[in-house]
Design a protein around this motif. Sequence first.
Motif, PDB file in Angstrom:
ATOM      1  N   SER A  22       0.820  -1.212   0.000  1.00  0.00           N
ATOM      2  CA  SER A  22       0.000   0.000   0.000  1.00  0.00           C
ATOM      3  C   SER A  22       0.856   1.266   0.000  1.00  0.00           C
ATOM      4  O   SER A  22       0.343   2.359  -0.199  1.00  0.00           O
ATOM      5  CB  SER A  22      -0.942   0.003   1.202  1.00  0.00           C
ATOM      6  OG  SER A  22      -0.198   0.073   2.402  1.00  0.00           O
ATOM      7  N   ARG A  23       2.140   1.137   0.216  1.00  0.00           N
ATOM      8  CA  ARG A  23       3.055   2.283   0.189  1.00  0.00           C
ATOM      9  C   ARG A  23       3.934   2.251  -1.065  1.00  0.00           C
ATOM     10  O   ARG A  23       4.932   2.950  -1.137  1.00  0.00           O
ATOM     11  CB  ARG A  23       3.941   2.280   1.434  1.00  0.00           C
ATOM     12  CG  ARG A  23       3.194   2.436   2.733  1.00  0.00           C
ATOM     13  CD  ARG A  23       2.795   3.852   3.009  1.00  0.00           C
ATOM     14  NE  ARG A  23       3.991   4.659   3.213  1.00  0.00           N
ATOM     15  CZ  ARG A  23       3.976   5.988   3.223  1.00  0.00           C
ATOM     16  NH1 ARG A  23       2.867   6.648   3.036  1.00  0.00           N
ATOM     17  NH2 ARG A  23       5.080   6.657   3.420  1.00  0.00           N
ATOM     18  N   ASP A  74       7.359  12.163  -3.149  1.00  0.00           N
ATOM     19  CA  ASP A  74       7.593  12.671  -1.799  1.00  0.00           C
ATOM     20  C   ASP A  74       6.620  12.014  -0.813  1.00  0.00           C
ATOM     21  O   ASP A  74       5.595  11.450  -1.195  1.00  0.00           O
ATOM     22  CB  ASP A  74       7.473  14.195  -1.749  1.00  0.00           C
ATOM     23  CG  ASP A  74       6.079  14.673  -2.084  1.00  0.00           C
ATOM     24  OD1 ASP A  74       5.236  14.726  -1.173  1.00  0.00           O
ATOM     25  OD2 ASP A  74       5.835  14.978  -3.273  1.00  0.00           O
ATOM     26  N   GLU A  75       6.948  12.086   0.459  1.00  0.00           N
ATOM     27  CA  GLU A  75       6.185  11.416   1.518  1.00  0.00           C
ATOM     28  C   GLU A  75       4.727  11.849   1.555  1.00  0.00           C
ATOM     29  O   GLU A  75       3.830  11.017   1.674  1.00  0.00           O
ATOM     30  CB  GLU A  75       6.845  11.669   2.880  1.00  0.00           C
ATOM     31  CG  GLU A  75       6.150  11.019   4.044  1.00  0.00           C
ATOM     32  CD  GLU A  75       6.233   9.492   4.048  1.00  0.00           C
ATOM     33  OE1 GLU A  75       5.294   8.868   4.572  1.00  0.00           O
ATOM     34  OE2 GLU A  75       7.224   8.936   3.548  1.00  0.00           O
ATOM     35  N   VAL A  76       4.461  13.142   1.459  1.00  0.00           N
ATOM     36  CA  VAL A  76       3.081  13.635   1.514  1.00  0.00           C
ATOM     37  C   VAL A  76       2.274  13.109   0.333  1.00  0.00           C
ATOM     38  O   VAL A  76       1.140  12.645   0.491  1.00  0.00           O
ATOM     39  CB  VAL A  76       3.059  15.186   1.566  1.00  0.00           C
ATOM     40  CG1 VAL A  76       1.651  15.716   1.448  1.00  0.00           C
ATOM     41  CG2 VAL A  76       3.718  15.679   2.838  1.00  0.00           C
ATOM     42  N   SER A  77       2.857  13.154  -0.864  1.00  0.00           N
ATOM     43  CA  SER A  77       2.166  12.634  -2.047  1.00  0.00           C
ATOM     44  C   SER A  77       1.943  11.136  -1.947  1.00  0.00           C
ATOM     45  O   SER A  77       0.906  10.622  -2.379  1.00  0.00           O
ATOM     46  CB  SER A  77       2.952  12.965  -3.316  1.00  0.00           C
ATOM     47  OG  SER A  77       3.035  14.363  -3.508  1.00  0.00           O
ATOM     48  N   LEU A  78       2.910  10.425  -1.364  1.00  0.00           N
ATOM     49  CA  LEU A  78       2.789   8.975  -1.250  1.00  0.00           C
ATOM     50  C   LEU A  78       1.584   8.585  -0.404  1.00  0.00           C
ATOM     51  O   LEU A  78       0.949   7.567  -0.661  1.00  0.00           O
ATOM     52  CB  LEU A  78       4.072   8.369  -0.678  1.00  0.00           C
ATOM     53  CG  LEU A  78       4.144   6.854  -0.659  1.00  0.00           C
ATOM     54  CD1 LEU A  78       3.973   6.264  -2.062  1.00  0.00           C
ATOM     55  CD2 LEU A  78       5.476   6.399  -0.065  1.00  0.00           C
ATOM     56  N   ASP A  79       1.233   9.409   0.583  1.00  0.00           N
ATOM     57  CA  ASP A  79       0.033   9.132   1.376  1.00  0.00           C
ATOM     58  C   ASP A  79      -1.215   9.088   0.506  1.00  0.00           C
ATOM     59  O   ASP A  79      -2.157   8.363   0.804  1.00  0.00           O
ATOM     60  CB  ASP A  79      -0.146  10.188   2.470  1.00  0.00           C
ATOM     61  CG  ASP A  79       0.871  10.049   3.594  1.00  0.00           C
ATOM     62  OD1 ASP A  79       1.462   8.950   3.738  1.00  0.00           O
ATOM     63  OD2 ASP A  79       1.087  11.037   4.312  1.00  0.00           O
ATOM     64  N   LEU A  80      -1.230   9.854  -0.588  1.00  0.00           N
ATOM     65  CA  LEU A  80      -2.378   9.898  -1.495  1.00  0.00           C
ATOM     66  C   LEU A  80      -2.224   8.973  -2.698  1.00  0.00           C
ATOM     67  O   LEU A  80      -3.185   8.727  -3.417  1.00  0.00           O
ATOM     68  CB  LEU A  80      -2.593  11.332  -1.995  1.00  0.00           C
ATOM     69  CG  LEU A  80      -2.879  12.371  -0.901  1.00  0.00           C
ATOM     70  CD1 LEU A  80      -2.786  13.774  -1.472  1.00  0.00           C
ATOM     71  CD2 LEU A  80      -4.235  12.117  -0.269  1.00  0.00           C
TER      72      LEU A  80
END
Length: 113
Positions: free
Chosen positions: A5-6, A71-77
């Motif tokens: 999922s990541r 990037d980490e923030v985009s990866l959350d979405l």
Amino acid sequence: MAEASRQVQMTESAATRIQELIKNEGNSDLMLRLQVSGGGCSGFQYEFSLDDKNGSDDHVFENHGAKMVVDEVSLDLLGGAEIDFVRELVGAAFRVNNPNASSSCGCGSSFSI
């Protein structure tokens, strides 16, 4: 290895197009950068660029010999998404198949969750 999922995957078609773009730029250190920003007709929009650097909060994914940085923030979405490159009568573009999006606009460049 990170959980599925990541992960962000890319199709062979997307990888081939990324390699073509990098070859045209003449810089073998380039990667496709995919990020999500606020805006677009559905709330969030996808942004694609070529980048030869990655920051401390970036994740690099490699498929079919091409690299993509998120990037980490985009990866959350974007976790679990697949990037494709499609050629259609109206043109050619990268397409994001994002399982996190509850809806997207007609052109496919923006989405909502």
